[in-house]
Design a protein around this motif. Sequence first.
Motif, mmCIF file in Angstrom:
data_model
loop_
_atom_site.group_PDB
_atom_site.id
_atom_site.type_symbol
_atom_site.label_atom_id
_atom_site.label_comp_id
_atom_site.label_asym_id
_atom_site.label_seq_id
_atom_site.Cartn_x
_atom_site.Cartn_y
_atom_site.Cartn_z
ATOM 1 N N THR A 1 0.836 -1.193 0.000
ATOM 2 C CA THR A 1 0.000 0.000 0.000
ATOM 3 C C THR A 1 0.875 1.249 0.000
ATOM 4 O OG1 THR A 1 -1.698 -1.187 1.266
ATOM 5 C CG2 THR A 1 -1.818 1.230 1.231
ATOM 6 N N PRO A 2 0.674 2.169 -0.941
ATOM 7 C CA PRO A 2 1.446 3.417 -0.915
ATOM 8 C C PRO A 2 1.148 4.201 0.357
ATOM 9 C CG PRO A 2 0.373 3.107 -3.045
ATOM 10 C CD PRO A 2 -0.217 2.087 -2.117
ATOM 11 N N LEU B 1 6.228 2.188 0.599
ATOM 12 C CA LEU B 1 5.158 1.210 0.460
ATOM 13 C C LEU B 1 5.098 0.395 1.738
ATOM 14 C CD1 LEU B 1 6.079 -0.032 -3.130
ATOM 15 C CD2 LEU B 1 4.149 1.425 -2.553
ATOM 16 N N GLY C 1 7.544 0.194 -6.577
ATOM 17 C CA GLY C 1 7.844 1.522 -6.072
ATOM 18 C C GLY C 1 8.664 2.347 -7.031
#
Length: 284
Positions: free
Chosen positions: A13-14, A20, A58
């Motif tokens: 999840t960013p 992340l 990423g």
Amino acid sequence: MIEQTLEQALTLTPAEPGVLTADIHGDFSNGLISAPPESGFPFGGLIAALSAAAMARGLGLSAPLRTLSVQYMTPARFGQTLAFRPRLLRGGRSASFAGVDAVQGDRLTNHATATFGDDVAGMAMTPLRAPPPLARLQEGGTLTGPLSPRFSQHVDYRFDTGPHILQPDPDRPVVERAWMRTIDGRPLDALGLSFLLDAIYPPAWTALDRPVGMSTVDLRYDFLTDATPELCPEGWAFFEFRMLDFGLGWTVDEAIAWAADGTPLAVSRQRRKLAPVRMPRVER
């Protein structure tokens, strides 16, 4: 009972820019399935797969993963977010080099580096190329028994005469061989291989009559061929795990993965540190 799938475990999840995060679930503990997840630590193969995913996603790297090296500095903790901070070390047309730190709070738990690059046409030799040593066995399943690691619930195994856990035999090489796939049926890719190349108890345990504590310090993967549904139907690949050295507080083991037609997919080498042996106190 499985509460989190592998696909969920690999979800990143960013968070803040350049970070992340992943939630580390107890389903992926390397502790015994007969004990609470907290009796062990997050499975090294999952950390390796997450590290590779964090660098690729990423940094927006689309070329295939070619090498992955992970250092395990201190165990991550369950129930806490693990933050991955990838950085591009050098980009290029033929290869990109990346690194990532995995952090919980102010604790650096893992550091990894990777190489990403496309194949090019040219001369090729594959000395490892050979059909797998056996046809796929028709019966198998997850590892069972109190000494099975908890993460093994996520793997479908078809052993060649095994498993040989804690069954020493001076006439048998210290090796374990099996067809393996993840139980969720996901197509095999570099992340799945990163998981499966570590998805077994330490090979040294096939030469011992009791479990000995040890933890991974360094793990290195080399991906030789991209895993595809054609090469790995239904996600299957054949694996051989072999112990190379044991003693003086350390052990080294290696693994090789083959596709169904005998194409070599990946090789790995793992350095583990043995847990300190507590000597009995001598009264003077």
